[in-house]
Design a protein around this motif. Structure first.
Motif, PDB file in Angstrom:
ATOM      1  N   LEU A 127       0.704  -0.811  -0.203  1.00 44.42           N
ATOM      2  CA  LEU A 127      -0.771   0.206   0.099  1.00 44.42           C
ATOM      3  C   LEU A 127       0.879   0.888  -0.285  1.00 44.42           C
ATOM      4  O   LEU A 127       1.852   1.527   1.146  1.00 44.42           O
ATOM      5  CB  LEU A 127      -1.150  -0.501   1.274  1.00 44.42           C
ATOM      6  N   ILE A 128       0.878   1.902  -1.440  1.00 42.18           N
ATOM      7  CA  ILE A 128       1.853   2.907  -1.713  1.00 42.18           C
ATOM      8  C   ILE A 128       1.531   4.195  -1.669  1.00 42.18           C
ATOM      9  O   ILE A 128       0.389   4.432  -2.278  1.00 42.18           O
ATOM     10  CB  ILE A 128       2.755   2.610  -2.570  1.00 42.18           C
ATOM     11  N   GLY A 129       1.652   5.219  -0.272  1.00 37.63           N
ATOM     12  CA  GLY A 129       1.657   6.443  -0.686  1.00 37.63           C
ATOM     13  C   GLY A 129       1.228   6.911   0.587  1.00 37.63           C
ATOM     14  O   GLY A 129       2.065   8.060   1.092  1.00 37.63           O
ATOM     15  N   PRO A 130       0.144   6.035   0.842  1.00 38.19           N
ATOM     16  CA  PRO A 130       0.120   7.079   2.862  1.00 38.19           C
ATOM     17  C   PRO A 130       0.167   6.415   3.695  1.00 38.19           C
ATOM     18  O   PRO A 130       1.595   5.472   3.853  1.00 38.19           O
ATOM     19  CB  PRO A 130      -1.362   6.304   3.354  1.00 38.19           C
ATOM     20  N   ASP A 131       0.916   7.534   5.183  1.00 37.01           N
ATOM     21  CA  ASP A 131       1.766   7.029   5.959  1.00 37.01           C
ATOM     22  C   ASP A 131       1.195   7.712   7.071  1.00 37.01           C
ATOM     23  O   ASP A 131       0.787   8.284   7.565  1.00 37.01           O
ATOM     24  CB  ASP A 131       2.975   8.269   6.168  1.00 37.01           C
ATOM     25  N   GLN A 132      -0.361   6.619   6.863  1.00 34.49           N
ATOM     26  CA  GLN A 132      -0.866   6.579   8.241  1.00 34.49           C
ATOM     27  C   GLN A 132      -1.639   5.172   9.051  1.00 34.49           C
ATOM     28  O   GLN A 132      -1.140   4.395   8.034  1.00 34.49           O
ATOM     29  CB  GLN A 132      -2.784   7.232   7.901  1.00 34.49           C
ATOM     30  N   PRO A 133      -1.942   5.299  10.289  1.00 36.64           N
ATOM     31  CA  PRO A 133      -2.307   4.273  11.495  1.00 36.64           C
ATOM     32  C   PRO A 133      -3.326   3.530  10.186  1.00 36.64           C
ATOM     33  O   PRO A 133      -3.462   2.080  10.415  1.00 36.64           O
ATOM     34  CB  PRO A 133      -2.364   4.491  12.490  1.00 36.64           C
ATOM     35  N   GLU A 134      -4.220   4.403   9.227  1.00 39.04           N
ATOM     36  CA  GLU A 134      -5.385   3.841   8.963  1.00 39.04           C
ATOM     37  C   GLU A 134      -4.619   2.836   8.129  1.00 39.04           C
ATOM     38  O   GLU A 134      -5.608   1.160   7.341  1.00 39.04           O
ATOM     39  CB  GLU A 134      -6.097   4.426   8.563  1.00 39.04           C
ATOM     40  N   ALA A 135      -3.241   2.874   7.275  1.00 41.05           N
ATOM     41  CA  ALA A 135      -2.646   1.918   6.197  1.00 41.05           C
ATOM     42  C   ALA A 135      -2.765   0.808   6.909  1.00 41.05           C
ATOM     43  O   ALA A 135      -2.536  -0.302   6.054  1.00 41.05           O
ATOM     44  CB  ALA A 135      -1.560   2.880   5.326  1.00 41.05           C
ATOM     45  N   ASP A 136      -1.439   1.175   7.824  1.00 40.39           N
ATOM     46  CA  ASP A 136      -0.481  -0.022   8.809  1.00 40.39           C
ATOM     47  C   ASP A 136      -1.873  -0.785   8.740  1.00 40.39           C
ATOM     48  O   ASP A 136      -1.778  -2.102   8.552  1.00 40.39           O
ATOM     49  CB  ASP A 136      -0.850   0.122  10.352  1.00 40.39           C
ATOM     50  N   ALA A 137      -3.254  -0.595   9.088  1.00 37.46           N
ATOM     51  CA  ALA A 137      -3.693  -1.720   9.460  1.00 37.46           C
ATOM     52  C   ALA A 137      -5.043  -2.070   8.438  1.00 37.46           C
ATOM     53  O   ALA A 137      -5.164  -3.744   8.200  1.00 37.46           O
ATOM     54  CB  ALA A 137      -5.348  -0.732  10.515  1.00 37.46           C
ATOM     55  N   GLU A 138      -5.076  -1.209   7.693  1.00 32.86           N
ATOM     56  CA  GLU A 138      -5.935  -2.095   5.901  1.00 32.86           C
ATOM     57  C   GLU A 138      -5.033  -3.271   5.279  1.00 32.86           C
ATOM     58  O   GLU A 138      -5.288  -4.608   5.503  1.00 32.86           O
ATOM     59  CB  GLU A 138      -5.897  -1.285   5.031  1.00 32.86           C
TER      60      GLU A 138
END
Lengths: 387, 387
Positions: free
Chosen positions: B135-146
Motif C-alpha cells: 500500500l504505497i503513498g499514505p503514511d497513516q495508522p489506517e494504512a498499517d491497519a488495512e
C-alpha cells in the motif's frame, strides 16, 4: 550519454518485462483456468524448482535446450546449476524418478516461468510462461488425441475456440533423405530449402527425391486433403509406418474432438529437437504467433510420452479481453458486513483511509467505477470538464 | 562411492525441491485464493520478471538482500543481472517508475517465486514463494491497519483463522541505545543480548539503560498489556513518537479487524533491514514458523509504503487440508456430454485409452475413486485381498 549517469532503474534487460494491471491478473487467471481444465481431465499438478543441477536439467530431452540455459554455481556444493529454459524435461525427470512407481498412464500438469538465454526472432521474451500437460506411458493414437483434445478444451475455456492444430512429422523428411542416400554434402542445403518451402531449391538439391519432396511440400494444408496426398505418395516402408500412425492419430483426434481444425504440414521439422513422433503446433486464427506446441517423445530416455505446452503470454495477446472488475470506493466508516457483501457480489472495495468531502470525485481520481451511496454501489461518471 | 557413477537425476540441490500431487495444486490454489482476496480489496496485480539488472534489483530497499542474490551475466549487454531474492523491492521499483503517475494510495499485489543463495536455519528452502500486497503513498495508522486486516482476511479464506500478528518497532532499541550514549564498543554485545532476550546480559552491557531495556523485554506479549508498559515507560521524545504511532496503529487495526490476535514485541529487530516503522510477523497458532512478515518502508527511497508478504510454503504446512477431488474412470466409448457434465459436477474424469474388462479394478489401479456405471459415477472400494 555520460558514464556518470546512474542507470535508469526502469530499464529491464531485453526480453524481460513487468506485467502491469490488468495484464498480470489476466495472465494469472488464464493460467489457473487452463490448469483447472487440465485437472478436470485427471492431470495432476507438479511443480519442479526454477533451478536444478545442470546434469539433471540437461540430461535426456533437456540436452536439446542446453545452449538456451543460464548457468550458476551452487556455492555449497560448487556444482553447476541451470535455470530451466523449459519445464517438459523437468516433468519427464519427475516421472522417471519420484513418480517411477506411479500407475501408468501418468497424467501430469505444470505451470511456471522459464528463462532462456536468448529471445526468439518473432517474440523477444526471455522469460516465458508455460502451462502444459504430459501423458506418460501409453504410445497409442488415443493418447495423442487426448492431449490435443484436452488442450483444445483448455483454450476454449479462455474463449479461444477457433484455434488450429497443425500436425507434423519432424522425422519424415530426414528419414526420406537418409533412405534415398542423398549425399551428406547436399543435405544441409536440401533441409534449408525444405524449411523455406522453396520448391525450386528442393528440385535443385533433391535429386531423385525431389518430386516426392515437392509433392509433400504441396500437401501441407487441411488434414483430410494432406492425408489423401500422403496415402497416394510412394513411400519407403519406414516412412509409410509414420504416415499410417499419423492417419490413425488424426482419426482418434477427430473421434475425441469432432470439428477440431486440423492441418498437416508433413515435412515441417524446424524447432522439434527431442521429439520422436507426431508433433503439433497450435495457432490462433489469422495470427502467426504460436499459442503452444507439443508432441511425442521419450520420457526418461525410454518411456513413451506425449505432451503439449501452452504459452500464456501468447494466449494473453490472442484471447478476448476480460470484463474489468467493478471497483467501489468506500467511506472510512463503512459497515464491515456491507463491505463484505459488496466483495461477495464481485466488487473490489477500495477503502478511503481518511474522510473525503467529495467521495465521487475521489472515486474517479482512484479509478473506481462506483461509489457507496445510501448503502449501495452507484456508478460514477468521470466529469469531462474537470472540477 | 565412485566418481564414475552417473549423478543421481533425482537429486536436487539443497533447498530446492519438487512439489508433487496433491501439494503442487494445493499451493497454487491457495496462492490464487490469497490473490482473489487481495483483488477484492482493490489490490491490483503486477508481475515483475525473475531476473533484473543487478543495479536496479539491489538499489534502495533491495540492497538489504544483496548477499542473498545469485548473479548472472547478460550475454547481450555484458551487464550483471540478479535472480530476485525478494519481490517487495521490485514492486517498489514499479511504483517508483512505471506507476509513478498512478493515483495514490496505490494498492499493488504480487505472487511469485524467489531464489536465495542460502536457506534459513528453520527452513532450508532456497526457492521461496511469495504472495503479498503493498500500500504505497499514505503514511497513516489506517494504512498499517488495512494491510494487516486484508492479510488476515486472506489467511482466513484458507481456513487460517487463529493466526497472530506480532507487531514490532525495529528502530526502537537502536534509537534508545544511540540516545543513551552507550559506547560503540558495547553495542554489539548489547544488541546480541536483546536479540536473545537475555535479561542478565542486558543488565551487564546496558549501563543506565538496562532497567528500561529489561522492562521493554518483559513487555512482550498481548498488545493491550504491552501498550500499558510502553505508555508508563520513561522514554525519550523520539522513542515516545514511535510508541505513540504504534498505539495509534493498534487502535486502527482493532477498529478495522476487531478480535484480531495482536501481540507486541517492542524491541524485536532481527531480520528487519529496510523498514522504517511498524513491522509485523504473522504466526500460526502453536507454531514457530512464520506465515509472513511485512512493515513500513520507503518505496523508491522517499515514498511512504507499507506491505505484507505471505509465505505460501508455510501456509501449505499450516492450513487445513483440502478435500481430494473425486476421480472417475471413463470407458473409451463414453458419451462426451456425460463426461462434460461429470467435470462440471466437480469430478476429474480419467479417460481409458483402451477397453478394460474390469473397469473397477483399473479404476483402483489408477487411483480413481469412482467408475462410470449405468451413466453415473459410482464409488469403487479398493479390494483388501488383491484380485
Amino acid at each position: 550519454m555520460s558514464d556518470d549517469l546512474p542507470p535508469n532503474p526502469a530499464l529491464l534487460p531485453a526480453g524481460l518485462r513487468d506485467l502491469l494491471p490488468p495484464d498480470a491478473e489476466t495472465e494469472a487467471l488464464s493460467v489457473e483456468q487452463l490448469m483447472a481444465v487440465f485437472a478436470s481431465h485427471g492431470y495432476e499438478r507438479v511443480k519442479p524448482p526454477l533451478l536444478e543441477f545442470e546434469d539433471s536439467l540437461l540430461s535426456g530431452s533437456g540436452a536439446a535446450v542446453a545452449e538456451q540455459t543460464f548457468r550458476l554455481m551452487d556455492p555449497s556444493t560448487r556444482r553447476m546449476m541451470g535455470l530451466r529454459p523449459d519445464m517438459t524435461p523437468q516433468v519427464a525427470r519427475i516421472a522417471a524418478t519420484r513418480l517411477i512407481n506411479a500407475s501408468r498412464p501418468l497424467r501430469l500438469s505444470y505451470a511456471g516461468a522459464c528463462i532462456q538465454v536468448q529471445g526468439g526472432t518473432l517474440v523477444a521474451d526471455r522469460q516465458i510462461s508455460q502451462a502444459g500437460i504430459e501423458l506418460i506411458g501409453p504410445d497409442q493414437p488415443e493418447a495423442d488425441a487426448e492431449v490435443i483434445a484436452v488442450a483444445s478444451q483448455a483454450l476454449a475455456s479462455l474463449g479461444l475456440t477457433r484455434v488450429s492444430f497443425d500436425l507434423t512429422l519432424p522425422q519424415l523428411a530426414p528419414m526420406l533423405i537418409e533412405e534415398a542416400g542423398i549425399p551428406a554434402a547436399h543435405r544441409p542445403e536440401l533441409m534449408r530449402a525444405l524449411d523455406r518451402k522453396n520448391a525450386a531449391e528442393v528440385s535443385h538439391h533433391g535429386g531423385a527425391l525431389a518430386p516426392l519432396l515437392n509433392e509433400l511440400l504441396l500437401a501441407a494444408g487441411p488434414a483430410a486433403r494432406a492425408l489423401q496426398v500422403l496415402q497416394a505418395a510412394s513411400l519407403t516402408p519406414a516412412a509409410r509406418l509414420l504416415v499410417d500412425r499419423l492417419e490413425a492419430s488424426v482419426a482418434a483426434i477427430l473421434a475425441r474432438a469432432p470439428g477440431l481444425r486440423l492441418t498437416i504440414d508433413p515435412i515441417e521439422f524446424r524447432g522439434w529437437r527431442y521429439h520422436t513422433g507426431l508433433c503439433v503446433t497450435v495457432y490462433a486464427p489469422g495470427r502467426h504467433e504460436e499459442l503452444g506446441r507439443g508432441g511425442r517423445y521419450l520420457s526418461g530416455g525410454d518411456e513413451p510420452a506425449c505432451g503439449l505446452t501452452l504459452r500464456p503470454e501468447a494466449l494473453l495477446r490472442a484471447a478476448p479481453g476480460r470484463a474489468a472488475r467493478p471497483r467501489v470506493l468506500l467511506p472510512p466508516d463503512v459497515d464491515a458486513t456491507l463491505a463484505q457483501s459488496l466483495r461477495q457480489a464481485g466488487y473490489a472495495t477500495v477503502a478511503s483511509l481518511s474522510p473525503h468531502a467529495e467521495l465521487a470525485a475521489e472515486a474517479v481520481r482512484l479509478g473506481c467505477s462506483h461509489v457507496l451511496r445510501g448503502g449501495e454501489a452507484v456508478a460514477v461518471v468521470p466529469s469531462s470538464s474537470g472540477d
